[in-house]
Design an enzyme around this catalytic site. Structure first.
Site, PDB file in Angstrom:
ATOM      1  N   LYS A  98      10.735 -13.668  16.110  1.00 50.26           N
ATOM      2  CA  LYS A  98       9.792 -14.489  15.536  1.00 50.26           C
ATOM      3  C   LYS A  98      10.420 -15.756  15.375  1.00 50.26           C
ATOM      4  O   LYS A  98      11.336 -15.996  14.618  1.00 50.26           O
ATOM      5  CB  LYS A  98       9.163 -14.203  14.152  1.00 50.26           C
ATOM      6  N   ASP A 132       7.576 -12.951  19.437  1.00 48.78           N
ATOM      7  CA  ASP A 132       6.192 -12.425  18.953  1.00 48.78           C
ATOM      8  C   ASP A 132       5.496 -13.698  18.711  1.00 48.78           C
ATOM      9  O   ASP A 132       5.960 -14.720  18.823  1.00 48.78           O
ATOM     10  CB  ASP A 132       6.627 -12.145  17.468  1.00 48.78           C
ATOM     11  N   GLN A 161      -2.625 -13.227  21.875  1.00 53.21           N
ATOM     12  CA  GLN A 161      -3.373 -12.359  20.839  1.00 53.21           C
ATOM     13  C   GLN A 161      -5.041 -12.631  21.307  1.00 53.21           C
ATOM     14  O   GLN A 161      -5.477 -13.645  21.414  1.00 53.21           O
ATOM     15  CB  GLN A 161      -3.304 -12.900  19.449  1.00 53.21           C
ATOM     16  N   ARG A 182       2.956  -9.496  26.590  1.00 51.80           N
ATOM     17  CA  ARG A 182       2.486  -8.379  25.692  1.00 51.80           C
ATOM     18  C   ARG A 182       1.122  -9.097  25.135  1.00 51.80           C
ATOM     19  O   ARG A 182       0.949 -10.079  24.743  1.00 51.80           O
ATOM     20  CB  ARG A 182       3.501  -8.226  24.561  1.00 51.80           C
ATOM     21  N   LYS A 185      -4.090  -7.388  19.826  1.00 54.90           N
ATOM     22  CA  LYS A 185      -5.136  -7.806  19.348  1.00 54.90           C
ATOM     23  C   LYS A 185      -4.962  -9.272  18.555  1.00 54.90           C
ATOM     24  O   LYS A 185      -5.730 -10.213  18.754  1.00 54.90           O
ATOM     25  CB  LYS A 185      -5.977  -6.896  18.339  1.00 54.90           C
ATOM     26  N   HIS A 225      -3.083   0.663  19.616  1.00 51.76           N
ATOM     27  CA  HIS A 225      -3.173   1.769  19.353  1.00 51.76           C
ATOM     28  C   HIS A 225      -4.751   2.263  19.626  1.00 51.76           C
ATOM     29  O   HIS A 225      -4.777   3.460  19.302  1.00 51.76           O
ATOM     30  CB  HIS A 225      -2.843   2.080  18.029  1.00 51.76           C
ATOM     31  N   ARG A 287      -0.049  -4.268   8.278  1.00 50.62           N
ATOM     32  CA  ARG A 287      -0.361  -2.764   8.556  1.00 50.62           C
ATOM     33  C   ARG A 287      -1.279  -2.353   7.756  1.00 50.62           C
ATOM     34  O   ARG A 287      -2.326  -1.683   8.084  1.00 50.62           O
ATOM     35  CB  ARG A 287       0.911  -1.952   8.460  1.00 50.62           C
TER      36      ARG A 287
END
Ligand SMILES: Cc1cc2nc3c(=O)[nH]c(=O)nc-3n(C[C@H](O)[C@H](O)[C@H](O)COP(=O)(O)OP(=O)(O)OC[C@H]3O[C@@H](n4cnc5c(N)ncnc54)[C@H](O)[C@@H]3O)c2cc1C
Length: 306
Positions: A98, A132, A161, A182, A185, A225, A287
């Site tokens: 990051k 990131d 994103q 990468r 969402k 996921h 999370r």
């Protein structure tokens, strides 16, 4: 509603002090975080590599406000890369960084310089770095730094994103030969002016971005996921005839491990994002924001507190 509560909590230093010191937090942290030190990171990487999975290690920390903290984060990554190299864990393991942890919000030139040192150490260790994506106020600066890093280290990965309205355009820009991207969402609380708000709109944007990346010339890294999006990505990999070294799936440590194993057994490259370190608060709150079941886990831990 719950999502916004947890995302607001992610930015609150008062909540951070409260939750970080609560003994009950430890159990849930263990589920999503590999441990506090570099030995934990190596042990977890070895276990995952033995199971045929690739790894991206993240030394936890963000929004660094002092140059000393940024230097310490740089040093942690240099140590980590040296240890991964000695342990023979590269190239299976790469690192995720990051820029805010390297002081991007204090001095973006300093963050660039430190990121460059980390990329050089990663190259010497035979592996790569992925930057990131953080909140939207940093996107322009992060993509500019990425472009600079790629001059010497073309394998440096980007993160885009899908919830940001700008991202389809960024996908088109970055779907070029050798470009590792990468697609996730997006995990931050963002205003309507810059980001889609409903889950359906975000999912639709994800598929549009996926189509651009999978039909382009780069190396897509599909980070989700979500079973529906994974099925669509598997379909696109077949359709565009992408083999295991032409795209990969990515998931977070502790989330859907059985799905990680299934995809790997089906012949896909699967990379697990493994966070470690003691600055786990912001990561854990994001999370919890994503999934009500994770909140229930936290609630049960609190309820069973002796
Ligand atoms: C490897 C990786 C790297 C990432 N890097 C970044 C980054 O740099 N910047 C950033 O902003 N965000 C990042 N993210 C986070 C990402 O933006 C999302 O916040 C996060 O992945 C949740 O979105 P999702 O795609 O998994 O779908 P969600 O909408 O959270 O979940 C969709 C569905 O997936 C299934 N699912 C999700 N979690 C579970 C679970 N625990 N158990 C069982 N099923 C589950 C459920 O069916 C759920 O309905 C990253 C994510 C991954 C996987």
């Amino acid at each position: 509603m719950l999502r916004s509560v947890f995302l607001a909590a992610a930015g609150s230093s008062r909540m951070e002090r409260l939750i970080s010191s609560a003994p009950v937090s430890k159990g849930i942290v263990r589920r999503f975080v590999a441990g506090t030190g570099v030995d934990d990171a190596l042990r977890t990487s070895r276990e995952l590599a033995d199971d045929g999975l690739a790894i991206s290690l993240d030394y936890l920390g963000e929004d660094t406000l002092t140059a000393e903290q940024a230097t310490a984060t740089r040093d942690q990554y240099l140590t980590l890369l040296g240890r991964l190299r000695s342990a023979g864990l590269t190239p299976a393991a790469e690192v995720s960084v990051k820029l805010s942890a390297l002081g991007q919000k204090v001095d973006d030139r300093m963050a660039f310089g430190y990121a460059q040192e980390i990329c050089t150490a990663a190259a010497a260790a035979g592996t790569t770095v992925t930057l990131d994506a953080e909140d939207h106020t940093t996107t322009d600066s992060t993509l500019e730094i990425l472009a600079e890093l790629r001059k010497d280290h073309p394998g440096t990965g980007a993160v885009l994103q899908a919830y940001l309205r700008r991202t389809e355009g960024d996908c088109r820009e970055l779907a070029t030969t050798g470009s590792r991207v990468r697609l996730c969402k997006g995990a931050y609380a963002e205003p309507e002016s810059v980001a889609y708000q409903s889950a359906l709109d975000v999912d639709k944007a994800y598929v549009r971005c996926l189509n651009i990346l999978m039909s382009g010339d780069g190396y897509p890294m599909i980070a989700t996921h979500d079973p529906r999006l994974i099925a669509i990505a598997e379909d696109r990999a077949r359709w565009f005839d992408r083999s295991a070294d032409e795209c990969e799936f990515q998931m977070l440590y502790g989330v859907r491990p059985e799905e990680q194993a299934r995809l790997a057994a089906a012949g896909h490259t699967v990379r697990v994002y493994v966070p470690y370190g003691d600055q786990w608060y912001g990561y854990l709150m994001r999370r919890l924001a994503e999934r009500p079941a994770n909140v229930a886990l936290f609630g049960r831990a609190l309820a069973s507190r002796k």
